[in-house]
Structure formats: C-alpha cells, structure tokens
Write a protein that holds these residues in place. Sequence first.
Motif, short mmCIF file in Angstrom:
data_model
loop_
_atom_site.label_atom_id
_atom_site.label_comp_id
_atom_site.label_asym_id
_atom_site.label_seq_id
_atom_site.Cartn_x
_atom_site.Cartn_y
_atom_site.Cartn_z
N MET A 113 27.17 55.10 -19.03
CA MET A 113 26.24 56.17 -18.66
C MET A 113 26.85 57.50 -19.11
N GLN A 114 26.03 58.35 -19.70
CA GLN A 114 26.62 59.56 -20.26
C GLN A 114 26.97 60.59 -19.20
N ARG A 115 26.46 60.42 -18.01
CA ARG A 115 26.88 61.27 -16.88
C ARG A 115 26.60 60.49 -15.60
N ALA A 116 27.11 61.05 -14.50
CA ALA A 116 26.94 60.36 -13.22
C ALA A 116 25.55 60.59 -12.63
N TYR A 117 25.07 61.82 -12.68
CA TYR A 117 23.75 62.15 -12.12
C TYR A 117 23.30 63.51 -12.63
N PRO A 118 22.00 63.81 -12.64
CA PRO A 118 20.92 62.92 -12.21
C PRO A 118 20.82 61.71 -13.14
N ALA A 119 20.27 60.61 -12.61
CA ALA A 119 20.21 59.36 -13.37
C ALA A 119 19.42 59.55 -14.65
N MET A 120 19.87 58.91 -15.71
CA MET A 120 19.12 58.93 -16.97
C MET A 120 17.73 58.32 -16.75
N ALA A 121 17.66 57.35 -15.84
CA ALA A 121 16.37 56.70 -15.57
C ALA A 121 15.35 57.71 -15.04
N LYS A 181 5.33 57.32 -12.50
CA LYS A 181 5.35 57.57 -11.05
C LYS A 181 6.45 56.72 -10.41
N GLY A 182 6.47 56.71 -9.09
CA GLY A 182 7.36 55.80 -8.37
C GLY A 182 8.82 56.21 -8.39
N PHE A 183 9.70 55.23 -8.63
CA PHE A 183 11.14 55.47 -8.53
C PHE A 183 11.86 55.03 -9.80
N ALA A 184 13.10 55.54 -9.94
CA ALA A 184 13.90 55.19 -11.13
C ALA A 184 15.37 55.19 -10.76
N PHE A 185 16.12 54.28 -11.38
CA PHE A 185 17.57 54.27 -11.15
C PHE A 185 18.30 53.68 -12.35
N ASP A 186 19.60 54.08 -12.48
CA ASP A 186 20.48 53.53 -13.52
C ASP A 186 21.23 52.33 -12.95
N MET A 187 21.54 51.38 -13.81
CA MET A 187 22.41 50.28 -13.39
C MET A 187 23.28 49.82 -14.57
N ASN A 188 24.45 49.29 -14.25
CA ASN A 188 25.40 48.90 -15.28
C ASN A 188 26.00 47.54 -14.98
N VAL A 189 25.70 46.56 -15.81
CA VAL A 189 26.38 45.26 -15.73
C VAL A 189 26.89 44.92 -17.14
N ALA A 190 27.44 45.94 -17.81
CA ALA A 190 27.98 45.78 -19.18
C ALA A 190 26.98 45.06 -20.07
N CYS A 191 27.44 44.06 -20.82
CA CYS A 191 26.55 43.40 -21.79
C CYS A 191 25.39 42.67 -21.12
N SER A 192 25.48 42.41 -19.83
CA SER A 192 24.39 41.71 -19.15
C SER A 192 23.44 42.67 -18.43
#
Length: 375
Positions: free
Chosen positions: A130-138, A148-159
């Motif tokens: 992720m290029q920064r911690a927050y606000p989320a890129m999502a 609309k609705g909600f958005a969040f970043d997640m990281n599980v490497a290649c998966s």
Amino acid sequence: MTQADAVISGTGLFTPEESVSNEELVTAFNSWVDLFNSENAEQIARGDIEPKTHSSAEFIEKASGIRSRFVLNKAGILDPTRMTPAIPERPDADLSVMAEIGVKAAEQALEMAGISGSDLDAVIVAASNMQRAYPAMAVEVQDALGAKGFAFDMNVACSSATFGIQQARDAIRSGSARRVLMVNPEICTGHLNFRDRDSHFIFGDVATAVVIEAEDTARYGARYQIIDTRLQTLFSNNIRNNFGFLNRADESGIGSIDKLFVQEGRKVFKEVCPAVAEQICQQLDDLDIAPEQLSRLWLHQANRNMNDLIARRVLGRDPTATESPTILDTYANTSSAGSIIAFHLNRQDLNTGDIGVLCSFGAGYSIGSVVLRAA
Ligand code: CO8
C-alpha cells in the motif's frame, strides 16, 4: 455441487506502456555490478567484501519462464546509479498512482459488467503493498468512481485477489453488499531490490479489477458463477518484507535490504507447490468435481515450472498451454494480479457449464482457490 450465489460479471486490466526485457534488465544490473566492483576494488582485494556477480538473461528465462515485465518507470530501474523506479510524489489533491491505475482497470470491469460506479456498494483494494497507511486507496477509488457504500484496503501478498473475492462473496451472501468492486493495483517494482541478483528479475507492475455481484441482479457481460472459495495460510519466513511504520523507531535498520522483498526462492518452490496442489484437489473432491471436468487452471503467475508442477499434480498429466495459460512470460510476477490477468485473457473460448479454478499462492504463506463455472 454447491449452488452459486455470486458471480464475476466483469474484469479489467491496466498494463503500463513500458516493458523491460531480460536482456535490458541484465545489462543494467551488470553495469551496476561493474561499477560496484571498481568502486570497492581495494576492499574486495583485501577480502573485506565479496565482489558482486553478473546476472544472466538465460538463467532468468530457464529458472522462471519470465522474458519481460511491464513497469511504470523504465528509466529509473535501468539507470545503474539508481536501480529504482522514479515515481514522483503527488499533491494530496491528486489521485494517487495506486488509485489511478486501479481506476483504469476498474472502468473496464464496470463496462464489461454493464454497470457504472454509482451501482457499486463496496470497493476493496487488495494488493501486496500500500502506498500509504490512510486514507485507504479503496476510499479514493470509491470516490473517483462515484461509488456508494463502504471501501477498505486489504493485503494478503500474492493471494490478495483470491482472498478479496471471498470477502466480496461473503458480503453478498450476508447481504451487506450486492455489487462489489475488487481492485489489485500491484506496483511491485516499488518494493523490488533491483540490486539483488537472486530476485531482481521477478516482478512487474499492473492493475486488475473484478466486479462481483449477486447472481440475481447481475445484468450481462461475463458471468462466471463462484461455486466455492477456499483460503489457507501457513506461517513462513521464506518470503518477507520488513518495511513498516516502526522502521523509523530503530535507525540502525533504515535502508537495509530486508525493508524490500526478500525470499528463499528454492524453499518457497518446494514447500508451496505440494500445498497448492493438495488444496485444489481436496476442494474439487469436496465439490464432487473430477479433475477431468476441469477446463481451466488460472494459476498464480510466479514461475512457469511451479505452475507446470501444480497443474500436473491436479490433472494427473501434463497440462496443455490452453488448460493452464501462462502470462508471466510477458508480465513477470505481478503478485495478486497474476491469476486475474490469466483469467481476464484466457476464458473467451469457454462454454456454458465449463469449470475452472482461479488460484493464487505466495507470502504468508497464503493460498486461495476459487472454483468458477461459466454461465
Ligand atoms: N543470474 C545468473 N545466475 C543466477 C541468478 C541470476 N540472476 N540468480 C541466481 N543464480 C544462480 C545461483 O547463484 C545458483 O548458482 P549455484 O547453483 O552455482 O549456487 C543457481 O543460479 C540457482 O539459484 P537458485 O537456487 O536461487 O535458483 P532457482 O532455480 O531456485 O530459481 C527462482 C530461482 C526463479 C526465484 C525460483 O526459486 C522461484 O521462482 N521460486 C518461487 C518463488 C515464488 O513463487 N515466490 C513467490 C513470492 S511472491 C509473493 O508472495 C508476493 C510478495 C509481494 C511482492 C511485491 C513486492 C515486490
């Protein structure tokens, strides 16, 4: 076989304009080696430090199957005095680089699904870095698309992508969302050590996007029913990146190579291949799907030899190039985006009812497999 409740209704792919061949990469690496060895000639002669060794394009292709990779910035990577992409910081008011390439892939996926950004009620940015911690890129992508609705970043490497697809499907099944966009902007050259002979050739940059919808509301476009998802993590130190927000709290570690991608490639190969094959075989068995019923394996794109081995174990014979498509020859390892690129580019010939498995594996270790049926 389980009934589908969510479908993949669109996919998108952003490919950077610039590409670097193995030969170009090796020429730059070897120039840096020569520079290093001449600048440190006295210490090398005294035996205080080891001389650096040249890389080879033939080794890279034989060991990995990679011939070239797309990158966001070629000049910085090939400059032997820099060996890092040059990607200028942007003002906060501008779209970040990660969000920008994610939006480009997302626009294609939305068009394929026949929906617009405002039809979405969730956005997930799933990536290795992720290029920064927050606000989320999502949230940035959500805003840029008018979702609309909600958005969040997640990281599980290649998966990250396969884990993201399960999160999207779970949201749809629970009723917390009906149309989810899952985006994978992977700027892998940002965390690749181009001075490391063992790994300087491994990664490239790209962005992929997937629209996942409730089956009853999906309009048209590509329709691939999500029959099942299975996720597994197994702790391993064999792939690490110790970059993080606490680095500044210990000055002695700043700039050391463990703050970039490091791996024990041979161990990863040996440990991950059997675990992946076993997960896919078990999943198919639980779903009463015989290996002969599989039309496609869209595998994670890290290493050609790994994929041949996994496909052989799953199918019980050598796969054809159509059954287990390869895109790493031109894209290299694009982390979580790899299996999505393979899916995006290699499914047009499938008929209604055909079954395929989308599968990722990588750091963690993490393994994600998604069984899809063309509708
Ligand atoms: N040129 C010439 N020779 C070389 C080079 C080179 N560049 N590199 C190594 N060699 C030599 C070695 O010195 C060694 O020589 P010797 O036998 O004399 O000691 C010989 O080649 C063999 O070396 P290796 O054993 O290291 O080579 P392998 O055959 O194992 O191939 C690979 C290396 C290609 C790396 C292979 O091990 C591999 O692909 N392994 C699997 C890796 C994998 O799948 N990793 C997944 C990680 S990705 C992930 O999870 C995402 C994380 C986030 C990414 C985003 C940030 C960038």
